[in-house]
Design an enzyme around this catalytic site. Structure first.
Site, PDB file in Angstrom:
ATOM      1  N   LYS A 200       0.864  -1.185   0.000  1.00 45.35           N
ATOM      2  CA  LYS A 200       0.000   0.000   0.000  1.00 45.35           C
ATOM      3  C   LYS A 200       0.895   1.228   0.000  1.00 45.35           C
ATOM      4  CE  LYS A 200      -3.591   2.446   2.518  1.00 45.35           C
ATOM      5  NZ  LYS A 200      -4.635   2.362   3.537  1.00 45.35           N
ATOM      6  N   ARG A 210     -10.682   9.968   1.805  1.00 49.63           N
ATOM      7  CA  ARG A 210     -10.519  10.651   3.094  1.00 49.63           C
ATOM      8  C   ARG A 210     -11.597  11.706   3.275  1.00 49.63           C
ATOM      9  NH1 ARG A 210      -3.858  11.014   3.054  1.00 49.63           N
ATOM     10  NH2 ARG A 210      -3.550   8.742   2.989  1.00 49.63           N
ATOM     11  N   GLU A 243       7.522  -6.695   1.409  1.00 47.68           N
ATOM     12  CA  GLU A 243       6.286  -6.617   2.208  1.00 47.68           C
ATOM     13  C   GLU A 243       5.371  -7.807   1.898  1.00 47.68           C
ATOM     14  OE1 GLU A 243       5.132  -4.847   4.553  1.00 47.68           O
ATOM     15  OE2 GLU A 243       6.127  -2.909   4.588  1.00 47.68           O
ATOM     16  N   LYS A 258      -2.256  -1.504  -3.797  1.00 47.89           N
ATOM     17  CA  LYS A 258      -3.094  -0.301  -3.766  1.00 47.89           C
ATOM     18  C   LYS A 258      -2.241   0.942  -3.848  1.00 47.89           C
ATOM     19  CE  LYS A 258      -6.222   1.852  -0.467  1.00 47.89           C
ATOM     20  NZ  LYS A 258      -6.705   1.777   0.883  1.00 47.89           N
ATOM     21  N   SER A 284     -10.194   5.584  -4.679  1.00 45.83           N
ATOM     22  CA  SER A 284     -11.143   6.684  -4.859  1.00 45.83           C
ATOM     23  C   SER A 284     -10.670   7.715  -5.884  1.00 45.83           C
ATOM     24  CB  SER A 284     -11.408   7.351  -3.512  1.00 45.83           C
ATOM     25  OG  SER A 284     -10.194   7.808  -2.934  1.00 45.83           O
ATOM     26  N   TYR A 323     -15.077   1.060  -6.958  1.00 41.86           N
ATOM     27  CA  TYR A 323     -16.344   1.780  -6.760  1.00 41.86           C
ATOM     28  C   TYR A 323     -17.221   1.666  -8.006  1.00 41.86           C
ATOM     29  CZ  TYR A 323     -13.574   3.447  -2.911  1.00 41.86           C
ATOM     30  OH  TYR A 323     -12.778   3.467  -1.792  1.00 41.86           O
TER      31      TYR A 323
END
Ligand code: PBG
Length: 337
Positions: A200, A210, A243, A258, A284, A323
């Site tokens: 991320k 946010r 990671e 992401k 988003s 979305y």
């Protein structure tokens, strides 16, 4: 003019729609999509999110209605994000550990109304933190790792208890996947899975999210204005591999990258290195870019949506958080395959 003597004419495979479909290499079906849902208190409420045209914050009953509609279109997985009112936020995010908080009530209600849905809960402190950070912020302005992991493991047990299929730690603290796996197993939740946000990035593309949750880091003394001490540097590839390897070793079931489109190379690199499913999150800002350009008449929204989602699948994503899930599923019904 006599035809050139070309042994190979790739355009033959692009000549008609039937031929193009026959040789298409990637199909993305609604079953692979995860629809994020923003939740608010109340009943029969849908609050449009300015920064994300076409998205709303829903009360639990309306979220269930939306999820039902999605399921009839083949989208069966939902990622739940509670919008918590500011008076319930605190430095350690205590609201996140309350058994009757909005998220827990939503999981219980959705589990009951839609037993076949796959419910994914986010594990991080930001919806509950009045500082807008994913972890606990110390008095001298550091985001504390191990203290945060301790709270997150307890949050995870709560989400498993109310019926989440997967918990999705999006916080990027070190060691949290292992700690969460141990905490779940220790409490008997061996069947609850972990979708880890393995890579991320500290991205500018989270802005609209946010705004949706009112969760941006606040401007106050000793509160970092960014998340760069835990989210990754967009310039790094090897760090993503490291990671991901850690998260896999610690017990992650699905690895998530992401944002999505700016990080296709990361998706592909992870796909080559792991046998776990890879998820990508079309975030988003990626959504808002397409929506906003389309509203101005500068892009064909449907074509841009299909192209961007197909690109994520082509790069190697098995699962896509988007979305656009409903919009894609509607398009797919008219254009299957
Ligand atoms: C926070 C979280 C974020 C998103 C998902 N979980 C924002 C952030 O890290 O600041 C972003 C999703 C999006 O932009 O669509 N744990």
């Amino acid at each position: 003019m006599p035809p050139q003597n070309l042994p190979s004419r790739p355009r033959r495979l692009r000549r008609t729609e039937a031929v193009r479909r026959l040789v298409r290499e990637t199909s993305l079906t609604p079953r692979q999509l995860v629809l994020p849902l923003f939740l608010i208190e109340g009943e029969d409420r849908a609050e449009p999110i300015d920064a994300m045209p076409g998205c709303s914050r829903f009360s639990i009953d309306r979220a269930i209605g939306t999820a039902e509609q999605a399921m009839t279109l083949g989208v069966r997985a939902f990622a739940l994000f509670p919008a918590v009112s500011s008076e319930k936020k605190s430095p350690a995010g205590d609201e996140g550990l309350r058994e009757d908080n909005l998220l827990c009530r939503a999981v219980i209600a959705m589990r009951q109304a839609l037993p076949d849905a796959c419910l994914i809960t986010d594990i991080a402190l930001d919806p509950y933190s009045n500082f807008g950070h994913d972890g606990i912020v110390s008095a001298d302005g550091r985001v504390l790792n191990d203290e945060t992991v301790d709270v997150l493991t307890r949050m995870t047990q709560l989400h498993a208890q109310v019926g989440a299929d997967f918990v999705a730690p999006s916080d990027m603290m070190d060691g949290r996947v292992g700690a969460i796996r141990r905490a779940l197993d220790g409490a008997g939740y061996t069947e609850t899975g972990i979708i880890s946000y393995a890579a991320k990035y500290a991205s500018a593309f989270y802005g609209p999210f946010r705004e949706a949750l009112d969760s941006a880091p606040i401007d106050a003394p000793n509160v970092p204005r960014h998340k760069k001490t835990y989210q990754m540097d967009p310039a790094n590839t090897r760090e993503a591999l490291r990671e991901a390897a850690l998260d896999e070793a610690e017990g992650a079931d699905i690895l998530l990258v992401k944002p999505g489109l700016p990080y296709l190379d990361i998706i592909t690199r992870l796909r080559e290195r792991t046998t776990l499913p890879i998820a990508a999150y079309q975030v988003s800002g990626e959504y808002a870019m397409i929506k906003s350009a389309a509203e101005l008449g500068r892009l064909d929204e449907t074509a841009a949506m299909v192209e961007s989602l197909t690109a994520l699948a082509r790069a190697g994503a098995d699962v896509i958080f988007t979305y656009f899930a409903l919009e894609y599923a509607v398009w797919y019904r008219a254009n299957p395959g």
